[in-house]
Design a protein around this motif. Structure first.
Motif, PDB file in Angstrom:
ATOM      1  N   THR A 130       1.278  -0.904   0.213  1.00  0.00           N
ATOM      2  CA  THR A 130      -0.029  -0.103   0.053  1.00  0.00           C
ATOM      3  C   THR A 130       0.784   0.918   0.226  1.00  0.00           C
ATOM      4  O   THR A 130       0.604   2.395  -0.441  1.00  0.00           O
ATOM      5  CB  THR A 130      -0.487   0.088   1.165  1.00  0.00           C
ATOM      6  N   TRP A 262      -4.558   4.966  -0.277  1.00  0.00           N
ATOM      7  CA  TRP A 262      -4.935   3.727   1.290  1.00  0.00           C
ATOM      8  C   TRP A 262      -5.990   3.103   0.580  1.00  0.00           C
ATOM      9  O   TRP A 262      -5.905   1.890   1.037  1.00  0.00           O
ATOM     10  CB  TRP A 262      -4.260   5.260   2.186  1.00  0.00           C
ATOM     11  N   ASN A 263      -6.680   3.989   0.320  1.00  0.00           N
ATOM     12  CA  ASN A 263      -7.865   2.826   0.433  1.00  0.00           C
ATOM     13  C   ASN A 263      -8.543   2.629  -0.586  1.00  0.00           C
ATOM     14  O   ASN A 263     -10.070   2.117  -0.995  1.00  0.00           O
ATOM     15  CB  ASN A 263      -9.858   4.222   1.038  1.00  0.00           C
ATOM     16  N   SER A 264      -7.753   2.383  -1.996  1.00  0.00           N
ATOM     17  CA  SER A 264      -8.544   1.995  -3.179  1.00  0.00           C
ATOM     18  C   SER A 264      -8.331   0.564  -3.262  1.00  0.00           C
ATOM     19  O   SER A 264      -8.013  -0.527  -2.166  1.00  0.00           O
ATOM     20  CB  SER A 264      -7.207   1.825  -4.278  1.00  0.00           C
ATOM     21  N   TYR A 265      -9.639  -0.082  -3.021  1.00  0.00           N
ATOM     22  CA  TYR A 265     -10.353  -1.927  -3.168  1.00  0.00           C
ATOM     23  C   TYR A 265     -10.563  -1.757  -4.384  1.00  0.00           C
ATOM     24  O   TYR A 265      -9.837  -3.666  -4.620  1.00  0.00           O
ATOM     25  CB  TYR A 265     -11.385  -1.565  -2.257  1.00  0.00           C
ATOM     26  N   ALA A 281      -6.641  -2.619   2.084  1.00  0.00           N
ATOM     27  CA  ALA A 281      -7.969  -2.659   1.619  1.00  0.00           C
ATOM     28  C   ALA A 281      -8.375  -4.149   1.448  1.00  0.00           C
ATOM     29  O   ALA A 281      -9.017  -4.493   1.858  1.00  0.00           O
ATOM     30  CB  ALA A 281      -8.118  -1.840   0.796  1.00  0.00           C
ATOM     31  N   THR A 285     -10.749  -7.439   3.548  1.00  0.00           N
ATOM     32  CA  THR A 285     -11.262  -8.894   3.237  1.00  0.00           C
ATOM     33  C   THR A 285     -10.925 -10.248   3.316  1.00  0.00           C
ATOM     34  O   THR A 285     -11.644 -10.863   3.910  1.00  0.00           O
ATOM     35  CB  THR A 285     -12.203  -8.159   1.824  1.00  0.00           C
ATOM     36  N   ALA A 306      -9.399  -4.160  10.434  1.00  0.00           N
ATOM     37  CA  ALA A 306      -9.248  -2.544   9.995  1.00  0.00           C
ATOM     38  C   ALA A 306      -8.944  -2.038  11.440  1.00  0.00           C
ATOM     39  O   ALA A 306      -8.682  -0.257  10.064  1.00  0.00           O
ATOM     40  CB  ALA A 306     -11.239  -2.490  10.217  1.00  0.00           C
ATOM     41  N   ALA A 309      -5.615  -0.609  10.095  1.00  0.00           N
ATOM     42  CA  ALA A 309      -5.403  -0.048   8.516  1.00  0.00           C
ATOM     43  C   ALA A 309      -6.086   1.414   8.544  1.00  0.00           C
ATOM     44  O   ALA A 309      -5.428   1.802   7.641  1.00  0.00           O
ATOM     45  CB  ALA A 309      -6.614  -0.739   7.654  1.00  0.00           C
ATOM     46  N   ILE A 310      -6.563   1.437   8.870  1.00  0.00           N
ATOM     47  CA  ILE A 310      -7.725   3.554   9.142  1.00  0.00           C
ATOM     48  C   ILE A 310      -6.415   4.045  10.162  1.00  0.00           C
ATOM     49  O   ILE A 310      -6.657   5.003  10.331  1.00  0.00           O
ATOM     50  CB  ILE A 310      -8.868   3.558   9.702  1.00  0.00           C
TER      51      ILE A 310
END
Length: 334
Positions: A130, A262-265, A281, A285, A306, A309-310
C-alpha cells in the motif's frame, strides 16, 4: 358707552381674561401633562417593544444555534459511531461480539487480537504494498496534474477550453465504465499481479487537474511576468512562483491522493490476486476468508485489522485537516 368701556365692562373683561388665562394656563398645563404622559407612554411602549423584540431575537438566535448544534451532533455521532463500534469490537472476545444484546463497552479488553492479525495474515506485506503504490500514485498525479493545470490556466493555445471540457467530462465517467478496456490493456501488457498494474492506471486524476487549475488561476499574471523578467522558464515559474503560492492546494492534493490510494479497493482487488501484491484494503477482506473455516467467526480480529488499516489515515487527516479545508475553499473561489 360709545366712547369707552365702563368700569363694569372693564372688570368683566379683566375677570374674563383672568379666568380665561387661568383656564388657558390650566388647560395648557393639562395638555402639557397629557403630552408628556403620552410621550412617556410612547417611549415606555417603544422601549418595552424593543426589549421584547431583542429578547425574542436573542431567544430565536439561541434556539437556532442550539438546533444547529443538535443537528450537527446527530450527524457527527451517526458518522463516528461505526468507527467507535469497530474500535470497541476489535477489543472484545468473539463470544461477546456475537451476544444477542450488544455491549457498548468491552467486558474484557482483548489486546491480543492485534498481534493475532499479524500472525494469521501477511499484514506487514499488505502495508508495504500500500505504501509503495500510494507513493508512486501520489507522485505521478501531482507531477502530471501540475503540468496539465499550468497549461489549462496560464497557457495560450487553440482548443484549450475544449480540452479542459474533456477533462471535466472524465469526472463524470465512473471507473466501472472504463474498467474492462483498462483491464484488457493491463492484462495484455502482462501487468497482472505487478506494481505497474496497480500504479500506472491511477497516475492521472482529472479531479486534481481541475483543483490545481483553479488554484493557478487565482495567481495574478504579474507574478509570472516578474519571474520571466528574472529569467525563469516555465518549470522555474512552476517551482518558484505557482507551487509556493498554491501551497495549501498542493498539500490538499497530496493528502487526498494518499488517502485515495490507501483506501483503494476495487482496482487492486481485480489486478492483485496474490498476497505479494495485495494492498491493505484488500488484505482486510482476506482476513475474513482466513477466519471463515474456524468454529467461531473471529470478527473481533477482522475489526482489529480494520483498525490497523485506518490508523495512518486518521492521523494524517487530523494533521492536515486545516490545509485540506483551506485548499478546498481556494479551489472553489475561481
Amino acid at each position: 358707552m360709545g366712547e369707552g368701556l365702563t368700569a363694569y365692562e372693564i372688570k368683566e373683561a379683566l375677570g374674563f381674561l383672568a379666568t380665561t388665562r387661568k383656564g388657558f394656563t390650566i388647560s395648557g398645563l393639562i395638555l402639557l401633562a397629557v403630552t408628556v404622559l403620552g410621550f412617556a407612554l410612547l417611549a415606555i411602549s417603544r422601549a418595552t417593544e424593543e426589549n421584547i423584540t431583542l429578547e425574542t431575537r436573542e431567544n430565536r438566535r439561541r434556539m437556532r444555534v442550539a438546533l444547529q448544534y443538535v443537528v450537527a451532533g446527530i450527524f457527527t455521532l451517526t458518522m463516528l459511531f461505526p468507527i467507535y463500534w469497530m474500535i470497541i469490537s476489535s477489543l472484545k472476545t468473539s463470544t461477546e461480539l456475537l451476544l444477542p444484546v450488544p455491549t457498548l463497552w468491552p467486558q474484557e479488553f482483548q489486546w491480543a487480537n492485534f498481534p493475532n492479525v499479524l500472525k494469521r495474515a501477511p499484514f506487514v506485506r499488505y502495508l508495504f504494498n500500500t505504501l509503495v503504490t500510494t507513493f508512486f500514485m501520489m507522485t505521478g498525479q501531482i507531477c502530471i496534474g501540475v503540468l496539465a493545470a499550468y497549461g489549462f490556466s496560464k497557457g495560450r493555445f487553440k482548443g484549450k477550453n475544449m480540452l479542459f471540457v474533456l477533462v471535466l467530462g472524465a469526472l463524470m465517467i465512473p471507473i466501472q465504465v472504463t474498467f474492462v478496456p483498462i483491464y484488457v490493456m493491463v492484462s495484455r501488457l502482462g501487468w497482472i499481479n505487478s506494481y505497474p498494474g496497480l500504479i500506472v492506471p491511477n497516475l492521472v486524476s482529472a479531479y486534481f487537474i481541475f483543483m490545481l487549475r483553479q488554484a493557478f488561476m487565482s495567481v495574478d499574471d504579474s507574478y509570472l511576468d516578474a519571474g520571466r523578467v528574472d529569467g525563469l522558464n516555465r518549470i522555474g515559474l512552476l517551482h518558484h512562483v505557482l507551487i509556493p503560492m498554491c501551497g495549501p492546494t498542493m498539500i490538499t492534493i497530496s493528502t487526498l491522493t494518499f488517502i485515495t490510494g490507501w483506501n483503494s479497493y476495487f482496482w487492486p482487488k481485480m489486478v492483485a490476486t496474490k498476497d505479494e501484491y495485495r494492498t491493505i484494503a484488500v488484505g482486510v477482506t482476506r482476513l475474513r476468508q482466513t477466519f471463515a473455516g474456524m468454529e467461531t467467526a473471529n470478527y473481533n480480529e477482522i475489526m482489529a485489522g480494520a483498525v490497523m488499516a485506518i490508523i495512518p489515515i486518521i492521523i494524517l487527516f487530523l494533521i492536515m485537516q486545516k490545509y485540506i479545508m483551506t485548499g478546498m475553499s481556494k479551489a472553489a473561489m475561481k
